[in-house]
Design a protein around this motif. Structure first.
Motif, PDB file in Angstrom:
ATOM      1  N   ALA A  62       0.816  -1.205   0.000  1.00  0.00           N
ATOM      2  CA  ALA A  62       0.000   0.000   0.000  1.00  0.00           C
ATOM      3  C   ALA A  62       0.853   1.259   0.000  1.00  0.00           C
ATOM      4  O   ALA A  62       0.427   2.308  -0.467  1.00  0.00           O
ATOM      5  CB  ALA A  62      -0.921  -0.002   1.225  1.00  0.00           C
ATOM      6  N   THR A  63       2.077   1.182   0.547  1.00  0.00           N
ATOM      7  CA  THR A  63       2.924   2.357   0.630  1.00  0.00           C
ATOM      8  C   THR A  63       4.018   2.365  -0.427  1.00  0.00           C
ATOM      9  O   THR A  63       4.758   3.324  -0.536  1.00  0.00           O
ATOM     10  CB  THR A  63       3.572   2.429   2.026  1.00  0.00           C
ATOM     11  N   ASP A  64       4.142   1.310  -1.189  1.00  0.00           N
ATOM     12  CA  ASP A  64       5.168   1.199  -2.219  1.00  0.00           C
ATOM     13  C   ASP A  64       4.499   1.388  -3.575  1.00  0.00           C
ATOM     14  O   ASP A  64       3.789   0.514  -4.066  1.00  0.00           O
ATOM     15  CB  ASP A  64       5.845  -0.175  -2.138  1.00  0.00           C
ATOM     16  N   ASP A  65       4.733   2.561  -4.191  1.00  0.00           N
ATOM     17  CA  ASP A  65       4.063   2.860  -5.458  1.00  0.00           C
ATOM     18  C   ASP A  65       4.927   2.509  -6.664  1.00  0.00           C
ATOM     19  O   ASP A  65       4.585   2.869  -7.791  1.00  0.00           O
ATOM     20  CB  ASP A  65       3.647   4.331  -5.509  1.00  0.00           C
ATOM     21  N   ARG A  66       6.039   1.786  -6.445  1.00  0.00           N
ATOM     22  CA  ARG A  66       6.841   1.351  -7.586  1.00  0.00           C
ATOM     23  C   ARG A  66       6.063   0.318  -8.398  1.00  0.00           C
ATOM     24  O   ARG A  66       5.358  -0.514  -7.823  1.00  0.00           O
ATOM     25  CB  ARG A  66       8.167   0.741  -7.107  1.00  0.00           C
ATOM     26  N   PRO A  67       6.176   0.348  -9.713  1.00  0.00           N
ATOM     27  CA  PRO A  67       5.433  -0.611 -10.530  1.00  0.00           C
ATOM     28  C   PRO A  67       5.930  -2.036 -10.319  1.00  0.00           C
ATOM     29  O   PRO A  67       7.094  -2.261  -9.952  1.00  0.00           O
ATOM     30  CB  PRO A  67       5.704  -0.143 -11.966  1.00  0.00           C
ATOM     31  N   VAL A  68       5.034  -2.988 -10.548  1.00  0.00           N
ATOM     32  CA  VAL A  68       5.402  -4.403 -10.437  1.00  0.00           C
ATOM     33  C   VAL A  68       6.278  -4.783 -11.623  1.00  0.00           C
ATOM     34  O   VAL A  68       5.896  -4.583 -12.778  1.00  0.00           O
ATOM     35  CB  VAL A  68       4.143  -5.295 -10.394  1.00  0.00           C
ATOM     36  N   LYS A  69       7.448  -5.284 -11.348  1.00  0.00           N
ATOM     37  CA  LYS A  69       8.375  -5.717 -12.398  1.00  0.00           C
ATOM     38  C   LYS A  69       8.136  -7.171 -12.772  1.00  0.00           C
ATOM     39  O   LYS A  69       8.104  -7.530 -13.953  1.00  0.00           O
ATOM     40  CB  LYS A  69       9.815  -5.531 -11.915  1.00  0.00           C
ATOM     41  N   LEU A  70       7.964  -8.010 -11.770  1.00  0.00           N
ATOM     42  CA  LEU A  70       7.809  -9.453 -11.986  1.00  0.00           C
ATOM     43  C   LEU A  70       6.580  -9.934 -11.229  1.00  0.00           C
ATOM     44  O   LEU A  70       6.440  -9.695 -10.030  1.00  0.00           O
ATOM     45  CB  LEU A  70       9.048 -10.196 -11.498  1.00  0.00           C
ATOM     46  N   LEU A  71       5.703 -10.611 -11.947  1.00  0.00           N
ATOM     47  CA  LEU A  71       4.485 -11.169 -11.359  1.00  0.00           C
ATOM     48  C   LEU A  71       4.521 -12.677 -11.494  1.00  0.00           C
ATOM     49  O   LEU A  71       4.750 -13.218 -12.580  1.00  0.00           O
ATOM     50  CB  LEU A  71       3.249 -10.619 -12.062  1.00  0.00           C
ATOM     51  N   CYS A  72       4.304 -13.350 -10.384  1.00  0.00           N
ATOM     52  CA  CYS A  72       4.210 -14.816 -10.360  1.00  0.00           C
ATOM     53  C   CYS A  72       2.860 -15.154  -9.736  1.00  0.00           C
ATOM     54  O   CYS A  72       2.584 -14.775  -8.604  1.00  0.00           O
ATOM     55  CB  CYS A  72       5.359 -15.380  -9.531  1.00  0.00           C
ATOM     56  N   GLN A  73       2.018 -15.848 -10.502  1.00  0.00           N
ATOM     57  CA  GLN A  73       0.653 -16.086 -10.043  1.00  0.00           C
ATOM     58  C   GLN A  73       0.292 -17.563 -10.149  1.00  0.00           C
ATOM     59  O   GLN A  73       0.291 -18.137 -11.244  1.00  0.00           O
ATOM     60  CB  GLN A  73      -0.315 -15.232 -10.868  1.00  0.00           C
ATOM     61  N   ASP A  74       0.027 -18.174  -8.989  1.00  0.00           N
ATOM     62  CA  ASP A  74      -0.455 -19.559  -8.909  1.00  0.00           C
ATOM     63  C   ASP A  74       0.439 -20.508  -9.713  1.00  0.00           C
ATOM     64  O   ASP A  74      -0.046 -21.349 -10.479  1.00  0.00           O
ATOM     65  CB  ASP A  74      -1.903 -19.643  -9.404  1.00  0.00           C
ATOM     66  N   VAL A  75       1.737 -20.391  -9.512  1.00  0.00           N
ATOM     67  CA  VAL A  75       2.691 -21.212 -10.263  1.00  0.00           C
ATOM     68  C   VAL A  75       2.906 -22.551  -9.570  1.00  0.00           C
ATOM     69  O   VAL A  75       3.083 -22.624  -8.352  1.00  0.00           O
ATOM     70  CB  VAL A  75       4.034 -20.477 -10.437  1.00  0.00           C
TER      71      VAL A  75
END
Length: 362
Positions: free
Chosen positions: A14-27
């Motif tokens: 919530a306090t980190d507004d840096r964009p997501v670089k790497l997303l790992c979802q249900d791997v």
């Protein structure tokens, strides 16, 4: 098997507004015949009993995480927890059986072999526990090697290699061979080689675990120095919580292929989600992970402060000073605003591993 969903670090997110670089979802990474069809049949959510009956091994199980740009993200766990398999899935050195992995919104699991090669060559850097230096090449040649694979002409690749050689503190050793270097120097070559391609994301799989303790600490300091200059997005694998404390913005703890909890080192120590995480962090000195903000009380009227500390400063970094002067310290935000105060007695309680009354804190 713990079937709870991976715990998100909602406060940090919530306090980190840096964009997501790497997303790992249900791997998932499941070893055994028919693993992909098996997961499809169970809609990507089999139980441990389902896996056992099918005689399949779930090395990584419904792992989800987000790594933000410029973040030092640590994945840790004991041997066999799945942490190394997970990082290899993130770069597709190991092919995931199920799930989604995105780099800047690009679905890596849908990338063609040629596209994946280009992504690895130009956007990813990798450093592993074993240095894997080419023994017949000099330091300069080893570091320039990935650039030669890219087809970069010799003058350009050697110039870039010399630049990173200076960056990692190996100037003067350009013509040395790996056998002529210490373990720490060899690992610096491995780090420099991965940096030569100017990666956007850096995967490090227990890169310092084979080093002696003193050299290991020096290399940790070197990594922090490099990160302060380069601002890379880092996914770092370790089994050492002290190493994680020193290096991490956030930590994911794994057990039996699952991510059990994600949080800052402070959150994991103070608010473990499971008995396993509590046991995993039990011997960690709280003064190393607790910040002044977590210990502060409301500001006292007309207080005579003995010093000032930042809200994110760790207690261990100012404990000797505050105990020495025996006066409260003012806690301030990054912009200098007063947020609260820390008392010597509360610090002493933490150093003595005694709980400080929560109602006394902000």
């Amino acid at each position: 098997m713990n079937t709870q969903a991976p715990l998100r670090d909602d406060t940090t997110s919530a306090t980190d507004d840096r964009p997501v670089k790497l997303l790992c979802q249900d791997v998932w990474k499941v070893f055994g015949e028919g693993a992909k069809n098996f997961l499809a049949k169970h809609n990507g959510a089999p139980t441990s009993e389902d896996l056992s009956k099918a005689q399949l091994v779930g090395a990584v199980r419904h792992a989800s995480l987000e790594v933000r740009r410029g973040e030092n993200f640590i994945v840790m766990g004991l041997s066999g927890s799945g942490k190394s398999t997970l990082v290899r899935c993130l770069s597709r050195l190991v092919e995931p059986t199920w799930g989604k992995i995105e780099l800047d919104g690009i679905d890596l699991l849908k990338a063609s072999p040629d596209e994946l090669i280009e992504i690895r060559r130009h956007r990813m850097g990798m450093v592993f526990q074993h240095f894997a230096l080419l023994p017949h090449l000099t330091v300069l040649e080893n570091i320039a090697f990935p650039l030669s694979v890219q087809g970069v002409e010799r003058k350009t690749r050697e110039a870039r290699a010399r630049k990173v050689i200076e960056l990692v503190g190996l100037s003067g050793r350009e013509q040395f061979y790996p056998r002529e270097l210490s373990g720490g120097q060899q690992q610096r070559v491995g780090i420099a080689r991965s940096l030569a391609v100017e990666p956007e994301i850096w995967f490090l799989d227990e890169p310092f675990s084979a080093l002696d303790p003193l050299i290991r600490r020096e290399m940790q300091a070197e990594l922090l120095r490099l990160q302060s200059v380069l601002k890379k997005t880092i996914v770092f694998i370790t089994h050492d919580f002290d190493e994680a404390i020193r290096l991490a913005d956030r930590v994911a703890i794994m057990k039996d292929g699952e991510i059990i909890q994600i949080g800052t080192p402070e959150e994991l120590v103070l608010h473990p989600a499971t008995d396993y995480v509590a046991e995993f962090t039990r011997d960690v000195q709280r003064s190393k992970v607790m910040s002044a903000a977590s210990l502060m009380r409301p500001v006292s009227p007309s207080a005579d402060y003995g010093g000032t500390v930042g809200a994110r400063d760790k207690i261990s970094s100012f404990s000797a000073r505050i105990v020495g002067v025996r006066k409260n310290f003012l806690v301030t935000a990054a912009d200098g605003r007063p947020l609260g105060e820390v008392t010597p007695d509360d610090v002493i309680d933490i150093l003595a591993d005694r709980d400080v009354a929560k109602e006394a804190r902000v």
